[in-house]
Scaffold this active site. Sequence first.
Site, mmCIF file in Angstrom:
data_model
loop_
_atom_site.group_PDB
_atom_site.id
_atom_site.type_symbol
_atom_site.label_atom_id
_atom_site.label_comp_id
_atom_site.label_asym_id
_atom_site.label_seq_id
_atom_site.Cartn_x
_atom_site.Cartn_y
_atom_site.Cartn_z
ATOM 1 N N TYR A 1 -14.818 0.441 -7.760
ATOM 2 C CA TYR A 1 -16.125 1.072 -7.555
ATOM 3 C C TYR A 1 -17.048 0.835 -8.744
ATOM 4 O O TYR A 1 -18.240 1.117 -8.663
ATOM 5 C CB TYR A 1 -15.936 2.568 -7.288
ATOM 6 C CG TYR A 1 -15.065 2.807 -6.072
ATOM 7 C CD1 TYR A 1 -15.593 2.700 -4.789
ATOM 8 C CD2 TYR A 1 -13.703 3.091 -6.202
ATOM 9 C CE1 TYR A 1 -14.791 2.875 -3.669
ATOM 10 C CE2 TYR A 1 -12.893 3.270 -5.086
ATOM 11 C CZ TYR A 1 -13.442 3.157 -3.825
ATOM 12 O OH TYR A 1 -12.649 3.318 -2.716
ATOM 13 N N LYS B 1 -2.042 -1.769 -3.787
ATOM 14 C CA LYS B 1 -2.904 -0.583 -3.810
ATOM 15 C C LYS B 1 -2.028 0.661 -3.889
ATOM 16 O O LYS B 1 -1.140 0.819 -3.050
ATOM 17 C CB LYS B 1 -3.766 -0.553 -2.537
ATOM 18 C CG LYS B 1 -4.715 0.634 -2.448
ATOM 19 C CD LYS B 1 -5.512 0.602 -1.145
ATOM 20 C CE LYS B 1 -6.450 1.790 -1.070
ATOM 21 N NZ LYS B 1 -7.241 1.806 0.182
ATOM 22 N N ARG C 1 0.840 9.851 5.739
ATOM 23 C CA ARG C 1 1.080 8.499 6.252
ATOM 24 C C ARG C 1 2.368 7.909 5.689
ATOM 25 O O ARG C 1 2.521 6.696 5.593
ATOM 26 C CB ARG C 1 -0.116 7.603 5.902
ATOM 27 C CG ARG C 1 -1.418 8.076 6.537
ATOM 28 C CD ARG C 1 -2.556 7.113 6.262
ATOM 29 N NE ARG C 1 -3.741 7.533 6.984
ATOM 30 C CZ ARG C 1 -4.936 7.742 6.434
ATOM 31 N NH1 ARG C 1 -5.097 7.573 5.137
ATOM 32 N NH2 ARG C 1 -5.966 8.117 7.170
ATOM 33 N N LYS D 1 0.861 -1.185 0.000
ATOM 34 C CA LYS D 1 0.000 0.000 0.000
ATOM 35 C C LYS D 1 0.893 1.230 0.000
ATOM 36 O O LYS D 1 1.609 1.502 0.956
ATOM 37 C CB LYS D 1 -0.928 0.006 1.209
ATOM 38 C CG LYS D 1 -1.924 1.157 1.207
ATOM 39 C CD LYS D 1 -2.877 1.042 2.385
ATOM 40 C CE LYS D 1 -3.889 2.169 2.405
ATOM 41 N NZ LYS D 1 -4.823 2.066 3.547
ATOM 42 N N SER E 1 -9.838 5.259 -5.573
ATOM 43 C CA SER E 1 -10.769 6.355 -5.801
ATOM 44 C C SER E 1 -10.261 7.376 -6.807
ATOM 45 O O SER E 1 -11.013 7.848 -7.667
ATOM 46 C CB SER E 1 -11.081 7.048 -4.473
ATOM 47 O OG SER E 1 -9.901 7.578 -3.883
ATOM 48 N N GLU F 1 7.557 -6.902 1.722
ATOM 49 C CA GLU F 1 6.311 -6.809 2.489
ATOM 50 C C GLU F 1 5.398 -7.995 2.193
ATOM 51 O O GLU F 1 4.786 -8.578 3.099
ATOM 52 C CB GLU F 1 5.591 -5.500 2.154
ATOM 53 C CG GLU F 1 6.272 -4.248 2.668
ATOM 54 C CD GLU F 1 5.941 -3.969 4.138
ATOM 55 O OE1 GLU F 1 5.300 -4.815 4.784
ATOM 56 O OE2 GLU F 1 6.333 -2.896 4.622
ATOM 57 N N ARG G 1 -10.607 9.862 0.895
ATOM 58 C CA ARG G 1 -10.563 10.604 2.156
ATOM 59 C C ARG G 1 -11.854 11.399 2.353
ATOM 60 O O ARG G 1 -12.355 11.536 3.469
ATOM 61 C CB ARG G 1 -9.345 11.534 2.170
ATOM 62 C CG ARG G 1 -8.007 10.798 1.946
ATOM 63 C CD ARG G 1 -7.339 10.384 3.232
ATOM 64 N NE ARG G 1 -6.244 9.457 2.990
ATOM 65 C CZ ARG G 1 -4.998 9.812 2.665
ATOM 66 N NH1 ARG G 1 -4.699 11.096 2.528
ATOM 67 N NH2 ARG G 1 -4.064 8.900 2.486
#
Length: 324
Positions: free
Chosen positions: A314, A249, A218, A197, A275, A234, A207
Amino acid sequence: MGFPEIRPRRLRTTPSMRRLVAETEVPPRSLVLPMFVREGATEPTPIPSMPGVVQHTLDSLRKAVVEAAEAGVGGLMLFAIPREKDAVGSGATDPSGILNVAIREVVSEVGEASVVMADLCLDEFTDHGHCGVLTPDGRVDNDATLERYADMAVAQAEAGVHMVGPSGMMDGQIGVIRAALDRAGHTDVSAIAYSVKYASAFFGPFREAVESSLEGDRRAYQQDPANAAEALREVALDVAEGADIVMVKPALGYLDVVRRVKDAVDIPVAAYNVSGEYSMLEAAAAEGWIDRERAIIEALTSIRRAGADIVLTYWAVEAAQLLR
């Protein structure tokens, strides 16, 4: 003038011919629909930066998940917007909290007709908007956060979730969650790990969708967009800790990483068509600059072609209907 002896165009002559030799498919079962539910909402609330996507009420959520299951969508990923937030994200582990209530409602509607997944992270529930518990000086405390994740996983399992989606990028999160689920007797609850990510600019509309309280960024726990070898490390850690599925992602900006991850593991690989990717295409289509339906299928096909077995998008329901 010589003429070609080999003519690849023969296999492109008609729609049926092209369909016959197509190398990559996007079956509806491979699609997962991310969904937002807002505590206390009395009507669905449109998300301005994500045309066509809403914050659901519990009633509209129930109807939407049935529609998705009937379209053949493979999974449903739930995100919740609580009425109240605090420093430790108490609502995430409250059995009466909006996410756990939504899990119960969705499972009661669709049963096993679709895989019910839930985001396992604190960012929607914390007043500071970070994915974990903070130290006094404002840093995310990795190990204190793991304790919250363990409790959150058990709460979601007890609500009936089929698959948890740890998305906070804390070191060791899969191992801690797997151990907590097993201790509580939820050995059949699986985990789709957000193993890769990135700290991406393409999360912006999300958000807004979850009414994030985040200040700052982040980058201290999500990955640097410049890195790919780190992603494989990871992934290897999450697989070793018991992940059932690993995820990349965002998707479209990281198709090379999707391919590298697919080549490195022997478990399913997911990719999240996020998004910002969604909103860019929708905005261009609204201006008439691209053919919207063709672009949707092309984008999803590219993610599958890169190696993703599962695509969170989506457009899941609309794409499933178009593909049928």
